[in-house]
Design a protein around this motif. Structure first.
Motif, PDB file in Angstrom:
ATOM      1  N   GLU A 147      -1.124   4.425  -1.516  1.00 19.44           N
ATOM      2  CA  GLU A 147      -2.389   4.253  -0.804  1.00 19.44           C
ATOM      3  C   GLU A 147      -2.180   4.506   0.684  1.00 19.44           C
ATOM      4  O   GLU A 147      -1.048   4.465   1.176  1.00 19.44           O
ATOM      5  N   TYR A 153      -1.669   3.729   4.366  1.00 19.80           N
ATOM      6  CA  TYR A 153      -1.043   2.564   4.986  1.00 19.80           C
ATOM      7  C   TYR A 153      -0.726   2.879   6.443  1.00 19.80           C
ATOM      8  O   TYR A 153      -0.682   4.036   6.849  1.00 19.80           O
ATOM      9  N   LYS A 189       0.839  -1.208   0.000  1.00 23.33           N
ATOM     10  CA  LYS A 189       0.000   0.000   0.000  1.00 23.33           C
ATOM     11  C   LYS A 189       0.874   1.258   0.000  1.00 23.33           C
ATOM     12  O   LYS A 189       0.614   2.202  -0.748  1.00 23.33           O
TER      13      LYS A 189
END
Length: 186
Positions: free
Chosen positions: A14, A16, A9
């Motif tokens: 993204e 995380y 991630k």
């Protein structure tokens, strides 16, 4: 489908959790290497080079990195030939950092891939973000320059001392200021 790891991630940009066990182990490994590097004796040049070879994901030939130097993981830093990093630089490499050939970092340069969500509710979850940074060939980053997450700096660029780079910088320019802006073509 298998759920992504926190590391996957992180590298995908993204949200995380940085407190993940795998990431914590990676940071501990980097911290130990950096401790050895930063507290080495001045004559231990070859030993410091070996440490950097074990720390960075990739590094070309003919590099000089002056202690102290700091990073999160090290393994996400990919550098070309003739890299020079002066004293007291920081690279938060929660995502990839690409440094081209003939890159010069003056003292106290900071390169950040890490950031926190701007939404305060999401920030309270402890999740973080990271975006890669790319710096081209023949680039000089002046003292105290700050490179923000997700930035690309072209080749043949000079970034003035104290600049805060919040937007991409094209090839063949001199850019300065806060926020950093192009002032001259070269």
């Amino acid at each position: 489908m298998k759920e992504k790891t926190e590391k996957e991630k992180m590298l995908n940009g993204e949200l995380y959790l940085a407190i993940d066990e795998e990431l914590a182990q990676m940071q501990t490994k980097a911290a130990q290497l950096l401790y050895d590097f930063n507290f080495s004796q001045p004559h231990q040049v070859d030993w410091r080079k070996d440490i950097i070879l074990n720390l960075f994901g990739k590094i070309g030939s003919n590099f000089v990195i002056r202690p102290p130097f700091y990073c999160d993981y090290g393994c996400h830093i990919w550098a070309g030939d003739n890299l020079y990093i002066n004293y007291d630089c920081i690279i938060l490499d929660c995502n990839k950092v690409y440094l081209g050939n003939n890159v010069l970092l003056a003292p106290k340069v900071q390169i950040y891939t890490a950031s926190h969500p701007s939404d305060p509710q999401v920030r309270l979850t402890g999740r973080e973000l990271a975006a890669p940074v790319t710096i081209g060939d023949n680039v000089w980053l002046g003292g105290g320059a700050i490179i923000c997450p997700g930035i690309s700096i072209g080749s043949n660029v000079t970034i003035g001392a104290g600049s805060v780079v919040t937007k991409n910088i094209p090839d063949n320019v001199v850019a300065v200021g806060n926020p950093c802006r192009v002032i001259k073509n070269v």
